[in-house]
Design an enzyme around this catalytic site. Sequence first.
Site, mmCIF file in Angstrom:
data_model
loop_
_atom_site.group_PDB
_atom_site.id
_atom_site.type_symbol
_atom_site.label_atom_id
_atom_site.label_comp_id
_atom_site.label_asym_id
_atom_site.label_seq_id
_atom_site.Cartn_x
_atom_site.Cartn_y
_atom_site.Cartn_z
ATOM 1 N N HIS A 1 20.412 26.903 -13.596
ATOM 2 C CA HIS A 1 21.199 27.903 -14.306
ATOM 3 C C HIS A 1 20.671 29.319 -14.076
ATOM 4 O O HIS A 1 19.456 29.566 -14.097
ATOM 5 C CB HIS A 1 21.183 27.615 -15.808
ATOM 6 C CG HIS A 1 21.804 26.297 -16.166
ATOM 7 N ND1 HIS A 1 23.121 26.008 -15.920
ATOM 8 C CD2 HIS A 1 21.278 25.198 -16.750
ATOM 9 C CE1 HIS A 1 23.392 24.784 -16.343
ATOM 10 N NE2 HIS A 1 22.280 24.261 -16.847
ATOM 11 N N THR B 1 -3.508 -5.418 1.154
ATOM 12 C CA THR B 1 -2.845 -4.112 1.253
ATOM 13 C C THR B 1 -3.592 -3.200 2.231
ATOM 14 O O THR B 1 -2.994 -2.339 2.864
ATOM 15 C CB THR B 1 -2.749 -3.430 -0.124
ATOM 16 O OG1 THR B 1 -4.058 -3.170 -0.633
ATOM 17 C CG2 THR B 1 -1.975 -4.302 -1.099
ATOM 18 N N ASP B 2 -4.898 -3.412 2.359
ATOM 19 C CA ASP B 2 -5.661 -2.624 3.328
ATOM 20 C C ASP B 2 -5.172 -2.900 4.744
ATOM 21 O O ASP B 2 -5.164 -2.006 5.599
ATOM 22 C CB ASP B 2 -7.148 -2.938 3.207
ATOM 23 C CG ASP B 2 -8.006 -1.997 4.040
ATOM 24 O OD1 ASP B 2 -8.062 -0.795 3.700
ATOM 25 O OD2 ASP B 2 -8.587 -2.458 5.042
ATOM 26 N N ARG C 1 30.229 33.267 -11.180
ATOM 27 C CA ARG C 1 28.857 32.925 -11.542
ATOM 28 C C ARG C 1 28.062 32.515 -10.315
ATOM 29 O O ARG C 1 28.622 32.218 -9.253
ATOM 30 C CB ARG C 1 28.839 31.784 -12.555
ATOM 31 C CG ARG C 1 29.339 30.459 -12.000
ATOM 32 C CD ARG C 1 29.050 29.294 -12.926
ATOM 33 N NE ARG C 1 29.453 28.017 -12.322
ATOM 34 C CZ ARG C 1 29.118 26.828 -12.806
ATOM 35 N NH1 ARG C 1 28.365 26.739 -13.887
ATOM 36 N NH2 ARG C 1 29.516 25.714 -12.210
ATOM 37 N N PHE D 1 33.353 28.435 -14.062
ATOM 38 C CA PHE D 1 33.232 27.305 -14.984
ATOM 39 C C PHE D 1 33.924 27.676 -16.291
ATOM 40 O O PHE D 1 33.416 28.484 -17.068
ATOM 41 C CB PHE D 1 31.764 26.940 -15.230
ATOM 42 C CG PHE D 1 31.596 25.672 -16.028
ATOM 43 C CD1 PHE D 1 32.095 24.465 -15.553
ATOM 44 C CD2 PHE D 1 30.949 25.680 -17.250
ATOM 45 C CE1 PHE D 1 31.952 23.285 -16.282
ATOM 46 C CE2 PHE D 1 30.794 24.509 -17.995
ATOM 47 C CZ PHE D 1 31.301 23.311 -17.505
ATOM 48 N N ASN E 1 21.563 21.453 -12.124
ATOM 49 C CA ASN E 1 22.199 22.769 -12.117
ATOM 50 C C ASN E 1 21.135 23.813 -12.462
ATOM 51 O O ASN E 1 20.675 23.883 -13.600
ATOM 52 C CB ASN E 1 23.344 22.803 -13.133
ATOM 53 C CG ASN E 1 24.303 23.956 -12.883
ATOM 54 O OD1 ASN E 1 23.907 24.982 -12.350
ATOM 55 N ND2 ASN E 1 25.549 23.782 -13.285
ATOM 56 N N LYS F 1 0.858 -1.187 0.000
ATOM 57 C CA LYS F 1 0.000 0.000 0.000
ATOM 58 C C LYS F 1 0.893 1.235 0.000
ATOM 59 O O LYS F 1 1.734 1.408 0.889
ATOM 60 C CB LYS F 1 -0.920 0.001 1.217
ATOM 61 C CG LYS F 1 -1.937 1.138 1.217
ATOM 62 C CD LYS F 1 -3.061 0.884 0.211
ATOM 63 C CE LYS F 1 -4.119 -0.026 0.785
ATOM 64 N NZ LYS F 1 -5.284 -0.163 -0.113
ATOM 65 N N GLN G 1 30.358 19.375 -10.149
ATOM 66 C CA GLN G 1 30.866 18.052 -9.795
ATOM 67 C C GLN G 1 31.818 18.130 -8.600
ATOM 68 O O GLN G 1 31.754 17.304 -7.684
ATOM 69 C CB GLN G 1 31.592 17.417 -10.991
ATOM 70 C CG GLN G 1 30.676 16.929 -12.099
ATOM 71 C CD GLN G 1 30.431 17.978 -13.167
ATOM 72 O OE1 GLN G 1 30.450 19.180 -12.889
ATOM 73 N NE2 GLN G 1 30.191 17.527 -14.389
#
Length: 307
Positions: A259, A57-58, A183, A166, A257, A12, A231
């Site tokens: 941006h 499942t109940d 940045r 970068f 990322n 469930k 990274q």
Amino acid sequence: MPTILGQNQYGKAENRVVKITRDGATHHIKDLNVSVSLSGDMDEVHYSGSNANVLPTDTTKNTVYAFAKEHGIESAEQFGIHLARHFVTSQEPIHRARIRIEEYAWERIEASDANSRFIGADEVKHSFVRKGQETRLTQITYDGSSWEVISGLKDLVVMNSTNSEFWGYVKDKYTTLKEAYDRILATQVSGRWRFNWTDDGHRMPNWEKSYEQTKKHMLQAFAETYSLSLQQTMYQMGARIIDNRSEIDEVRFSLPNKHHFLVDLEPFGLKNDNEVYYAADRPYGLIEATILRDGCEARIPVDLTNL
């Protein structure tokens, strides 16, 4: 052509349970979304439809709510351990239980002081506001003899407004991205970490303390790393966790990322000195990696962070 049954499981999903603990006038909240998945001797229900080995499942749903009352919710991990142990040990056909839990955090609303015109405002200890930083996660797997606990978080948005570059990357005829020496670095962290606690014969970690400390070291590494790539930052986040939390052997991150591009203001006669950015939501770079304690094997599923 003959067929055979492969891997199968049932349960469930997404049982929302909110547990209020009343400590006199002071209340505490645990708000969980619990998914139960069971597997074992279930071939016959697929082949013939016989439900002789099937726990409904109940019933698993009802167990979640009953256990919230019977055992309380000390932590998401401890609650998941109670559930997994119960299903495997109480039902012979069930050989493996996996419990996935999302936890939604609440914090207490700070009320007025004793001089407030509202009666008793300084004594309010039962009002809360949802914390919006992240969703806490855990996955408990138990096979009757050994445990695997993988915890983590998702939707934790972080940003460094400088100390990120970068440049020096591969360029071909399709490359248009300009090198950046100052940045914004922003991401929405989805992370998982695997504990080295695997059996009842060893001391169980303090799950609440471990989560808070792991998050602290992860955020400190993000803030304190002068980044030449996402990274590099991601590796430092995982390494800081491994170095400072002895109960954790493996960390996996999935970091989109987010941006931020400088807006060209020259058409308006304005100079943009790294002040005004356009935040793009898609497409985005997706950076993923697993960071391990030396000598340990990777066991966190590669796609778990992207579910």
